[in-house]
Design a protein around this motif. Structure first.
Motif, PDB file in Angstrom:
ATOM      1  N   LEU A 176       0.834  -1.203   0.000  1.00 11.07           N
ATOM      2  CA  LEU A 176       0.000   0.000   0.000  1.00 11.07           C
ATOM      3  C   LEU A 176       0.870   1.255   0.000  1.00 11.07           C
ATOM      4  CD1 LEU A 176      -2.755   1.391   0.196  1.00 11.07           C
ATOM      5  CD2 LEU A 176      -2.615   1.125   2.687  1.00 11.07           C
ATOM      6  N   LEU A 177       1.914   1.223   0.859  1.00 12.26           N
ATOM      7  CA  LEU A 177       2.827   2.361   0.912  1.00 12.26           C
ATOM      8  C   LEU A 177       3.529   2.553  -0.425  1.00 12.26           C
ATOM      9  CD1 LEU A 177       4.277   4.580   2.508  1.00 12.26           C
ATOM     10  CD2 LEU A 177       5.928   2.857   3.264  1.00 12.26           C
ATOM     11  N   MET A 178       3.932   1.427  -1.033  1.00 15.11           N
ATOM     12  CA  MET A 178       4.606   1.531  -2.327  1.00 15.11           C
ATOM     13  C   MET A 178       3.660   2.069  -3.392  1.00 15.11           C
ATOM     14  SD  MET A 178       6.878  -1.969  -2.331  1.00 15.11           S
ATOM     15  CE  MET A 178       7.434  -1.675  -4.000  1.00 15.11           C
ATOM     16  N   ARG A 179       2.391   1.655  -3.342  1.00 17.82           N
ATOM     17  CA  ARG A 179       1.433   2.185  -4.303  1.00 17.82           C
ATOM     18  C   ARG A 179       1.242   3.685  -4.124  1.00 17.82           C
ATOM     19  NH1 ARG A 179      -1.612  -2.406  -3.147  1.00 17.82           N
ATOM     20  NH2 ARG A 179      -3.159  -1.189  -1.989  1.00 17.82           N
ATOM     21  N   ARG A 180       1.138   4.075  -2.860  1.00 27.33           N
ATOM     22  CA  ARG A 180       0.979   5.518  -2.608  1.00 27.33           C
ATOM     23  C   ARG A 180       2.216   6.284  -3.062  1.00 27.33           C
ATOM     24  NH1 ARG A 180      -1.710   5.247   3.479  1.00 27.33           N
ATOM     25  NH2 ARG A 180      -3.811   4.642   2.796  1.00 27.33           N
ATOM     26  N   VAL A 184       2.570   9.126  -5.860  1.00 28.50           N
ATOM     27  CA  VAL A 184       3.240  10.414  -5.651  1.00 28.50           C
ATOM     28  C   VAL A 184       4.345  10.616  -6.683  1.00 28.50           C
ATOM     29  CG1 VAL A 184       4.660  11.743  -4.049  1.00 28.50           C
ATOM     30  CG2 VAL A 184       2.673  10.493  -3.198  1.00 28.50           C
ATOM     31  N   LEU A 185       5.125   9.539  -6.937  1.00 27.78           N
ATOM     32  CA  LEU A 185       6.215   9.652  -7.904  1.00 27.78           C
ATOM     33  C   LEU A 185       5.682   9.901  -9.308  1.00 27.78           C
ATOM     34  CD1 LEU A 185       8.648   6.825  -6.702  1.00 27.78           C
ATOM     35  CD2 LEU A 185       8.964   9.291  -6.521  1.00 27.78           C
ATOM     36  N   ARG A 186       4.581   9.197  -9.662  1.00 24.38           N
ATOM     37  CA  ARG A 186       4.007   9.434 -10.987  1.00 24.38           C
ATOM     38  C   ARG A 186       3.494  10.857 -11.119  1.00 24.38           C
ATOM     39  NH1 ARG A 186       2.248   4.106 -10.138  1.00 24.38           N
ATOM     40  NH2 ARG A 186       0.247   4.827  -9.284  1.00 24.38           N
ATOM     41  N   ARG A 187       2.861  11.347 -10.036  1.00 26.49           N
ATOM     42  CA  ARG A 187       2.376  12.721 -10.072  1.00 26.49           C
ATOM     43  C   ARG A 187       3.548  13.704 -10.174  1.00 26.49           C
ATOM     44  NH1 ARG A 187      -0.050  12.742  -5.555  1.00 26.49           N
ATOM     45  NH2 ARG A 187      -2.052  11.958  -6.349  1.00 26.49           N
ATOM     46  N   ALA A 188       4.615  13.415  -9.383  1.00 29.01           N
ATOM     47  CA  ALA A 188       5.794  14.286  -9.437  1.00 29.01           C
ATOM     48  C   ALA A 188       6.447  14.227 -10.813  1.00 29.01           C
ATOM     49  CB  ALA A 188       6.798  13.871  -8.353  1.00 29.01           C
ATOM     50  N   ALA A 189       6.503  13.013 -11.395  1.00 27.24           N
ATOM     51  CA  ALA A 189       7.081  12.885 -12.731  1.00 27.24           C
ATOM     52  C   ALA A 189       6.252  13.649 -13.755  1.00 27.24           C
ATOM     53  CB  ALA A 189       7.186  11.412 -13.112  1.00 27.24           C
ATOM     54  N   ALA A 190       4.910  13.569 -13.604  1.00 26.62           N
ATOM     55  CA  ALA A 190       4.045  14.309 -14.524  1.00 26.62           C
ATOM     56  C   ALA A 190       4.250  15.820 -14.370  1.00 26.62           C
ATOM     57  CB  ALA A 190       2.582  13.945 -14.275  1.00 26.62           C
ATOM     58  N   GLU A 191       4.346  16.275 -13.107  1.00 31.27           N
ATOM     59  CA  GLU A 191       4.580  17.702 -12.874  1.00 31.27           C
ATOM     60  C   GLU A 191       5.944  18.121 -13.410  1.00 31.27           C
ATOM     61  OE1 GLU A 191       4.103  18.241  -8.718  1.00 31.27           O
ATOM     62  OE2 GLU A 191       1.911  18.036  -8.736  1.00 31.27           O
ATOM     63  N   LEU A 192       6.949  17.241 -13.175  1.00 32.30           N
ATOM     64  CA  LEU A 192       8.286  17.554 -13.671  1.00 32.30           C
ATOM     65  C   LEU A 192       8.296  17.620 -15.190  1.00 32.30           C
ATOM     66  CD1 LEU A 192      11.264  18.008 -12.987  1.00 32.30           C
ATOM     67  CD2 LEU A 192      11.598  15.536 -13.085  1.00 32.30           C
ATOM     68  N   GLY A 193       7.593  16.659 -15.815  1.00 32.90           N
ATOM     69  CA  GLY A 193       7.506  16.696 -17.271  1.00 32.90           C
ATOM     70  C   GLY A 193       6.812  17.948 -17.766  1.00 32.90           C
ATOM     71  N   SER A 194       5.741  18.344 -17.058  1.00 33.11           N
ATOM     72  CA  SER A 194       5.028  19.567 -17.438  1.00 33.11           C
ATOM     73  C   SER A 194       5.920  20.791 -17.268  1.00 33.11           C
ATOM     74  CB  SER A 194       3.761  19.706 -16.586  1.00 33.11           C
ATOM     75  OG  SER A 194       3.091  20.915 -16.885  1.00 33.11           O
TER      76      SER A 194
END
Length: 563
Positions: A176-180, A184-194
């Motif tokens: 569960l922690l890894m999924r969360r 977070v990492l996917r969201r951060a990667a998306a923000e970083l890409g943006s």
């Protein structure tokens, strides 16, 4: 991936039927092997009615795994298979075939591992039922051989269920922690890409050329403008040392190793240095700046340098054309102005001149002199900028030069209601320089002091000559006024050509902004310095420092600005 602690785990594979079958296969295979072994060595046990019933239930369980459309059902539907397996084990045990009671470990593991707290509870209950229920139904006393089956086996199965359940809960919590964290990492990667796309868009449309260089001289980032100007020569990944000499971005007349890029690699940092550069698209005037960023390299943690180039070609070309025009016009104006001033002086000296005409001629003479001075200043400033300011050096007493300047400014100061206090040095102030140029410095500094002072003020002029000892070999001219002063934001710009402080730019005190600029050019050509201190409403102090003449220095020579 695990599920939330205490909840059934969701199967992530698309073929849940295969997953259920593979989970069931170890139990079926072990039960089949046990049945084959008992058939060979204990045939009478296998033909027991309870055991045969258990085999039928086992086959039913296999059929369930293969026929039920598990992908259409919820995760809890899987509970039926391990419960059916426990029933089969209970029937096996009911035939008094004690060793097969250990088969219950497979459904116990299934329940505890895949179905959370509910599965652990069912596994513990099943562990006791498969051993106690057959004994209770038989109604016979527990023999010594049955004690291990009735007492020890359920305890062991319970311990296994609790342990597996605890391990699975921890695993689920980690999952569960890894999924969360993954979210977070996917969201951060998306923000970083943006942000990266936004940064690339900004850099691509920026009006300045931008480069990022690492400590080894490799280009990390190059924006579109740089790529276009260099015809793609400068590109990410290129090492500066690999630049072909004929496509160099070094300033004209400056070796490549002294250009902004190599200086950036060496760790230098500077701001707004302007020069003409030889680029593939032609000669361009650029303003270069370098900012060093320590520990900024994301791969090595090393230093990065950000180099920016701003195109000033049009502005400097226009400025050069303007200066050429001013110089040409000034040369053309000097000759007629000189003639006008001469004839006005002759007219003023004529006898029997009517007073009204004399006044008009006096006004015309003063303004003609002012215009001739302005033309001279323009020519001097242009010569100094081009390196053509010729100085005729000779040994002279700066005190005599300043004395002449004070004598010339005193009538102007008295007319403005000011008092000039002049303190010459007792032993003179020997320098080796151009008397006319130094007189121009003194005239400009004194004229500014008088021009920007109000009536009733005092202009203090002093000259100090060093003692001649080491470290005290300079002549210092100090001019202090009690005038309007200069704002702090203007002080560092007053020596710039054509610059006038904002406080006086639109006032009644007129000027060109060339006086102090010319002073600096002349003073620096003599190897000296000029500085200014000022405070609005409290006045201004200007200090001119020149090296003292060496003992025995004689003769005269002509030298340029750099001498």
């Amino acid at each position: 991936m695990g599920a939330v602690v205490g909840e059934p785990r969701r199967e992530e594979t698309t073929d849940r039927r295969s997953a259920v079958f593979l989970q069931h296969l170890p139990f079926v295979a072990t039960a089949a092997l046990a049945t084959v072994g008992l058939t060979v060595y204990e045939h009478e046990m296998v033909v027991d009615g309870a055991y045969l019933a258990g085999v039928v239930v086992l086959v039913l369980g296999v059929a369930l795994t293969l026929l039920v459309p598990w992908q259409r059902l919820g995760p809890r539907a899987e509970l039926t298979v391990p419960l059916v397996d426990l029933l089969a084990v209970a029937l096996f045990v009911g035939s008094e075939t004690a060793p097969v009671s250990l088969l219950a470990i497979f459904p116990v593991l299934w329940l505890a591992q895949r179905h959370g707290t509910l599965g652990v509870g069912l596994a513990i209950a099943g562990a006791f039922l498969v051993t106690w229920l057959p004994t209770a139904i038989a109604g016979s006393a527990v023999s010594r051989d049955q004690i291990a089956r009735v007492a020890l086996v359920p305890v062991v199965l319970t311990a296994v269920a609790l342990s597996v359940g605890a391990i699975q809960r921890r695993s689920d919590a980690r999952n569960l922690l890894m999924r969360r964290q993954g979210t977070v990492l996917r969201r951060a990667a998306a923000e970083l890409g943006s942000e990266r796309r936004l940064l690339e868009a900004v850099l691509g449309t920026a009006g300045a050329g931008i480069l990022v260089i690492d400590a080894e001289g490799r280009l990390v980032l190059v924006n579109r403008l740089i790529t276009e100007v260099t015809h793609g020569v400068l590109r990410p990944g290129l090492r500066i040392d690999d630049l072909p000499p004929d496509r160099s971005v070094a300033p004209e007349g400056v070796p490549l190793e002294d250009g902004p890029l190599h200086r950036a690699i060496r760790g230098e940092q500077f701001d707004s240095e302007v020069g003409w550069f030889a680029l593939p698209v032609g000669r361009m005037a650029l303003r270069a700046s370098v900012v060093q960023l320590d520990d900024a390299d994301p791969t090595t943690g090393g230093r990065l340098a950000v180099v920016t180039f701003e195109n000033l070609t049009e502005q400097l070309t226009a400025l050069e054309l303007k200066e050429d025009f001013v110089v040409a016009a000034s040369h053309e104006l000097r000759t007629p102005l000189t003639s006008i001033v001469g004839h006005l002086e002759l007219a003023v000296d004529a006898p029997d001149l009517p007073p009204a005409v004399a006044r008009h001629l006096d006004v015309a003479t003063r303004n003609a002199d002012r215009l001739l001075t302005l033309v001279g200043d323009l020519l001097t400033a242009a010569a100094a900028r081009g390196g053509d300011l010729a100085l005729v050096r000779a040994d002279l007493d700066l005190a005599a030069v300043v004395d002449e300047a004070v004598a010339a400014i005193c009538p102007v100061a008295q007319a403005a209601g000011l008092r000039v206090v002049w303190t010459p040095p007792s032993g003179g102030a020997p320098v080796h320089g151009d008397a006319a140029a130094l007189r121009q410095v003194a005239d400009n500094v004194l004229a500014n002091a008088v021009k920007y002072s109000d009536a009733g003020g005092v202009v203090e002029v002093s000259l100090h000559a060093g003692s001649g000892r080491p470290g005290d070999r300079e002549v210092v001219l100090r001019v202090r006024d009690e005038g309007v002063g200069i704002a702090p934001e203007d002080v560092h710009q007053v020596f710039t050509r054509f610059y006038r402080a904002r406080a006086v730019r639109h006032g009644s005190r007129h000027g060109t902004g060339l006086g102090l600029h010319i002073c600096r050019q002349i003073v620096e050509a003599h190897g000296g310095t000029i500085d200014l201190e000022s405070e609005p409403g409290r006045g201004t102090t200007v200090r001119v420092r020149l090296p003292m003449a060496d003992a025995g220095s004689t003769g005269a020579q002509t030298a340029g600005v750099g001498s």
